[in-house]
Design a protein around this motif. Structure first.
Motif, PDB file in Angstrom:
ATOM      1  N   MET A 134       0.827  -1.199   0.000  1.00 29.79           N
ATOM      2  CA  MET A 134       0.000   0.000   0.000  1.00 29.79           C
ATOM      3  C   MET A 134       0.865   1.254   0.000  1.00 29.79           C
ATOM      4  O   MET A 134       1.882   1.317   0.679  1.00 29.79           O
ATOM      5  N   PHE A 176       0.437   5.228   0.846  1.00 24.49           N
ATOM      6  CA  PHE A 176      -0.494   6.142   1.507  1.00 24.49           C
ATOM      7  C   PHE A 176      -0.457   7.534   0.888  1.00 24.49           C
ATOM      8  O   PHE A 176       0.532   7.941   0.278  1.00 24.49           O
ATOM      9  N   ASN A 211       3.764   8.221   4.675  1.00 23.41           N
ATOM     10  CA  ASN A 211       4.060   7.495   5.916  1.00 23.41           C
ATOM     11  C   ASN A 211       5.389   6.771   5.899  1.00 23.41           C
ATOM     12  O   ASN A 211       5.499   5.630   6.345  1.00 23.41           O
ATOM     13  N   LEU A 212       6.409   7.414   5.345  1.00 24.56           N
ATOM     14  CA  LEU A 212       7.762   6.860   5.475  1.00 24.56           C
ATOM     15  C   LEU A 212       8.149   6.992   6.941  1.00 24.56           C
ATOM     16  O   LEU A 212       7.611   7.815   7.665  1.00 24.56           O
ATOM     17  N   PHE A 213       9.123   6.176   7.379  1.00 23.78           N
ATOM     18  CA  PHE A 213       9.589   6.287   8.765  1.00 23.78           C
ATOM     19  C   PHE A 213      10.660   7.384   8.807  1.00 23.78           C
ATOM     20  O   PHE A 213      11.742   7.213   8.269  1.00 23.78           O
ATOM     21  N   PRO A 214      10.356   8.523   9.433  1.00 17.32           N
ATOM     22  CA  PRO A 214      11.241   9.688   9.329  1.00 17.32           C
ATOM     23  C   PRO A 214      12.591   9.504  10.016  1.00 17.32           C
ATOM     24  O   PRO A 214      13.542  10.211   9.699  1.00 17.32           O
ATOM     25  N   HIS A 215      12.669   8.535  10.953  1.00 13.81           N
ATOM     26  CA  HIS A 215      13.920   8.357  11.693  1.00 13.81           C
ATOM     27  C   HIS A 215      14.865   7.386  10.999  1.00 13.81           C
ATOM     28  O   HIS A 215      15.944   7.124  11.514  1.00 13.81           O
ATOM     29  N   ARG A 232       9.242   0.901  -1.231  1.00 21.37           N
ATOM     30  CA  ARG A 232       9.172   0.183   0.040  1.00 21.37           C
ATOM     31  C   ARG A 232       8.088  -0.896  -0.007  1.00 21.37           C
ATOM     32  O   ARG A 232       8.293  -2.014   0.457  1.00 21.37           O
ATOM     33  N   ALA A 233       6.944  -0.550  -0.592  1.00 19.84           N
ATOM     34  CA  ALA A 233       5.858  -1.529  -0.699  1.00 19.84           C
ATOM     35  C   ALA A 233       6.252  -2.678  -1.625  1.00 19.84           C
ATOM     36  O   ALA A 233       5.935  -3.833  -1.374  1.00 19.84           O
ATOM     37  N   GLY A 291      -0.586   7.530  10.935  1.00 22.09           N
ATOM     38  CA  GLY A 291      -0.106   6.894   9.705  1.00 22.09           C
ATOM     39  C   GLY A 291       1.108   6.010   9.916  1.00 22.09           C
ATOM     40  O   GLY A 291       1.327   5.058   9.174  1.00 22.09           O
ATOM     41  N   GLN A 292       1.909   6.323  10.934  1.00 20.68           N
ATOM     42  CA  GLN A 292       3.092   5.505  11.216  1.00 20.68           C
ATOM     43  C   GLN A 292       2.683   4.101  11.669  1.00 20.68           C
ATOM     44  O   GLN A 292       3.276   3.114  11.270  1.00 20.68           O
ATOM     45  N   ALA A 328       1.228   2.341   8.507  1.00 25.20           N
ATOM     46  CA  ALA A 328       2.276   1.897   7.587  1.00 25.20           C
ATOM     47  C   ALA A 328       2.934   0.631   8.129  1.00 25.20           C
ATOM     48  O   ALA A 328       3.156  -0.336   7.399  1.00 25.20           O
ATOM     49  N   VAL A 336       0.600  -2.356   7.644  1.00 28.45           N
ATOM     50  CA  VAL A 336       0.514  -2.773   6.249  1.00 28.45           C
ATOM     51  C   VAL A 336       1.808  -3.475   5.803  1.00 28.45           C
ATOM     52  O   VAL A 336       1.786  -4.377   4.980  1.00 28.45           O
ATOM     53  N   LEU A 337       2.936  -3.076   6.380  1.00 28.13           N
ATOM     54  CA  LEU A 337       4.214  -3.698   6.020  1.00 28.13           C
ATOM     55  C   LEU A 337       4.430  -5.006   6.786  1.00 28.13           C
ATOM     56  O   LEU A 337       5.471  -5.636   6.654  1.00 28.13           O
ATOM     57  N   GLN A 372      10.969   7.591  17.522  1.00 23.61           N
ATOM     58  CA  GLN A 372      10.373   8.894  17.203  1.00 23.61           C
ATOM     59  C   GLN A 372       9.882   9.603  18.455  1.00 23.61           C
ATOM     60  O   GLN A 372       9.966  10.824  18.559  1.00 23.61           O
ATOM     61  N   PHE A 416      16.898  13.374  12.970  1.00 26.84           N
ATOM     62  CA  PHE A 416      16.741  12.874  11.601  1.00 26.84           C
ATOM     63  C   PHE A 416      15.951  13.847  10.746  1.00 26.84           C
ATOM     64  O   PHE A 416      15.648  13.589   9.616  1.00 26.84           O
ATOM     65  N   GLU A 417      15.597  14.992  11.339  1.00 28.67           N
ATOM     66  CA  GLU A 417      14.843  15.981  10.583  1.00 28.67           C
ATOM     67  C   GLU A 417      15.799  16.925   9.859  1.00 28.67           C
ATOM     68  O   GLU A 417      15.669  18.124   9.928  1.00 28.67           O
TER      69      GLU A 417
END
Lengths: 247, 220
Positions: A88, A90, A94-98, A156-157, B118-119, B122, B125-126, B141, B216-217
């Motif tokens: 999926m 989105f 909704n990537l993992f920012p860290h 990623r999906a 959403g985290q 995601a 779903v993964l 996070q 990480f920002e």
């Protein structure tokens, strides 16, 4: 049985009926564009397909296995196996920012499957190559543009080798120039006969890349057919009205 | 100068007590506070109420009162009081750990609230399991969001250790006050201030370093 078979799908949030008796089928290799105005139920329908929402009634069968049959769900393990065949993307990516782009792609595979480190790394590079972002492998999501983020989300999906890809392609989250790069990746996937269901506001994509278009209105499928049927010969005035409003 | 060197011995010994308390409190109250955050989010209501009640009481009353209650008050409880007699330092540790755990719990709660729904979606779903989602996606996070507040709270903790004075544990301020009374000079207060400043400077730099590691920002 069809590749994906949805029948009599119902869903309510409190008193609000979001899905009323939604039924349709998808064959292997189909590219289905789901269109409709906001609040028509198209997002909820897609979220039900991958079990992010629980349905109130109806059935969803994917590759001959029931995710839900007449409103009843099977054991958790069975649900997980069925949904693992689907990837999926989105609306908000909704990537993992860290995590770096590489880790975003590799971590889910590493945690859910037995994977050889070298093969995983090679697969990661292959997927990024496919979406044209190999040079961003060590970047972090915050360093990417919207279109790049969406392409990373697609990669990623794809890492989990899904049979079916579900997309929220509200390209309103992207600026128009970036939309092109995302759409070209999706056309590439369509050429590889990936089965895709795409919730979209992007009529150009629905027209060119989809072989089936579903128009949803008020929690129902009002009309379904080939792009030619829907865009050039809509049966209902409501469909024509919606299409005019998106031009 | 000679005078400063002369009083430095007992004051540094006091600083050692302060540092020991600080270390014990940080090591115990961080995981304890996190546990309370988890309890407060628990679906089993009575446990959640218990956690929230704990936070409510601890945050609503002064730390000094809590310390006095644990050291002087607990032993006076009829029946079980005789089992609740702690030595001064232990009583102080218990009080500080309980107090800071409540504050840390609130900081962690804020950190968790900052994470987008959403985290979780995601991760689901993964195919990630709940523990995998929690440890690989949510906690890193959450810490990123919570770090500045944790840093702030830690600096406050260093200064709050001076409350040990109230239960007569020989820490920095205790040593300074003794010297001031004995020698009739305010120099020991300045020395004490410098020691606190040095400790907090080291701590602030350490947190800056950790924050950088977690940052990480990065901009484009």
């Amino acid at each position: 049985m069809a590749f994906i078979e949805i029948s009599g799908l119902q869903k309510s949030f409190g008193k609000l009926e979001v899905l009323k008796d939604v039924s349709f089928t998808v064959e292997k290799g189909d590219v289905v564009a789901v269109i409709g105005s906001s609040g028509s139920g198209k997002s909820t329908m897609l979220r039900c397909l991958i079990n992010l929402e629980t349905v109130g009634g109806g059935s969803i069968a994917i590759e001959d296995r029931y995710l839900v049959k007449d409103g009843k769900y099977p054991a958790k393990k069975e649900i997980k196996q069925i949904t693992s065949k689907m990837g999926m993307v989105f609306q908000q990516f909704n990537l993992f920012p860290h995590l770096s782009v590489r880790t975003n792609l590799e971590m889910p595979v590493r945690l859910t499957q037995k994977a050889d480190k070298k093969e995983l790394s090679a697969q990661c590079e292959e997927m990024l190559q496919k979406v044209g972002l190999l040079d961003k492998i060590d970047a972090y999501p915050s360093q990417l543009s919207g279109g790049q983020k969406q392409r990373v989300a697609i990669a990623r999906a794809l890492m989990l080798n899904p049979d079916i890809m579900l997309f929220f392609l509200f390209t309103s989250a992207l600026d128009p120039e970036l939309t092109g790069e995302v759409l070209s990746v999706m056309k590439k996937l369509a050429e590889e006969h990936m089965t895709m269901i795409v919730v979209t506001h992007e009529m150009a994509f629905a027209r060119e890349a989809a072989n089936k278009v579903i128009f949803m209105d008020g929690g129902k499928i009002l009309e379904a057919g080939t792009p030619d049927e829907i865009f050039n010969h809509p049966k209902y005035p409501r469909t024509a009205e919606f299409l005019r409003s998106t031009l | 100068m000679d005078y400063i060197l002369q009083i430095l011995g007992p004051m540094l010994q006091g600083a050692l007590v302060t540092t020991a308390l600080f270390a014990i409190v940080i090591v115990l109250s961080l995981p304890f506070g996190f546990g309370i955050t988890m309890l407060a989010r628990c679906r089993f209501r009575p446990l959640a109420w218990l956690a929230r009640g704990f936070i409510y009481i601890i945050r609503g009353t002064p730390l000094l009162l809590q310390l006095l209650f644990i050291y002087f008050g607990l032993p006076l409880i009829p029946g079980i009081g005789q089992y609740l007699v702690f030595d001064r330092f232990t009583a102080a540790c218990v009080g500080f750990v309980l107090n800071y755990a409540a504050y840390f719990a609130e900081i962690f709660r804020g950190g968790l609230l900052a994470i987008d729904k959403g985290q979780y979606e995601a991760a689901q779903v993964l195919g990630l399991s709940h523990p995998q989602t929690f440890f690989r996606v949510i906690i890193p996070q959450m810490l990123r969001v919570a770090l500045p507040a944790l840093s702030n709270e830690s600096v406050t903790l260093v200064k709050d250790t001076s409350l040990l004075y109230a239960v007569s544990v020989p820490e920095i301020l205790h040593a300074a006050k003794t010297a001031v009374n004995r020698d009739v000079t305010i120099v020991p207060f300045f020395v004490a201030a410098v020691i606190y400043l040095v400790m907090n400077t080291v701590l602030t730099l350490l947190f800056k370093y950790i924050e950088k590691k977690f940052n990480f920002e990065r901009e484009m």
